[in-house]
Design a protein around this motif. Structure first.
Motif, short mmCIF file in Angstrom:
data_model
loop_
_atom_site.label_atom_id
_atom_site.label_comp_id
_atom_site.label_asym_id
_atom_site.label_seq_id
_atom_site.Cartn_x
_atom_site.Cartn_y
_atom_site.Cartn_z
N CYS A 74 0.83 -1.21 0.00
CA CYS A 74 0.00 0.00 0.00
C CYS A 74 0.86 1.26 0.00
O CYS A 74 0.55 2.23 -0.69
CB CYS A 74 -0.92 0.01 1.22
SG CYS A 74 -2.26 -1.19 1.13
N ALA A 79 -1.49 3.96 -1.74
CA ALA A 79 -2.88 3.72 -1.33
C ALA A 79 -3.04 4.08 0.15
O ALA A 79 -3.23 3.22 1.01
CB ALA A 79 -3.26 2.28 -1.58
N GLN A 82 -6.18 3.05 2.13
CA GLN A 82 -6.15 1.65 2.57
C GLN A 82 -5.32 1.51 3.84
O GLN A 82 -5.64 0.70 4.72
CB GLN A 82 -5.60 0.76 1.45
CG GLN A 82 -5.56 -0.71 1.80
CD GLN A 82 -6.94 -1.31 2.02
OE1 GLN A 82 -7.93 -0.85 1.47
NE2 GLN A 82 -7.00 -2.34 2.84
#
Length: 99
Positions: A74, A79, A82
């Protein structure tokens, strides 16, 4: 945090060299997962991957190890939403310190 790294370094011979002689530790994967999170949170990505390669492939599916691997993925993908979700669902209470 240097203490964590030092203690895990002292445990590694028991985990890897004497693994066939001694009974397996119940906290081995918890400890190695914490080390992976420490390396990731310290932005030591190369060392993270080196330590991950030392962990047997069959242990990569363990929730402690897999958590660190998914978190690293991630971070590399950017991300961050996330990561915020993962922060709420850590596999061990001690892992919250690294988040």
């Amino acid at each position: 945090m240097a203490a964590l790294e030092r203690h895990v370094t002292q445990l590694k011979p028991y985990y890897y060299d004497f693994g066939k002689v001694l009974p397996p530790s119940e906290r081995r994967l918890l400890t190695l997962g914490a080390l992976l999170l420490f390396l990731l949170s310290s932005d030591r990505i190369a060392e993270f991957h080196t330590e991950l390669e030392l962990i047997p492939v069959e242990d990569h599916a363990n929730h402690y190890i897999n958590y660190a691997v998914v978190l690293e993925r991630c971070v590399m993908e950017g991300a961050y939403s996330q990561i915020q979700v993962m922060k709420k669902d850590v596999p061990a209470e001690s892992y919250g310190f690294f988040m």
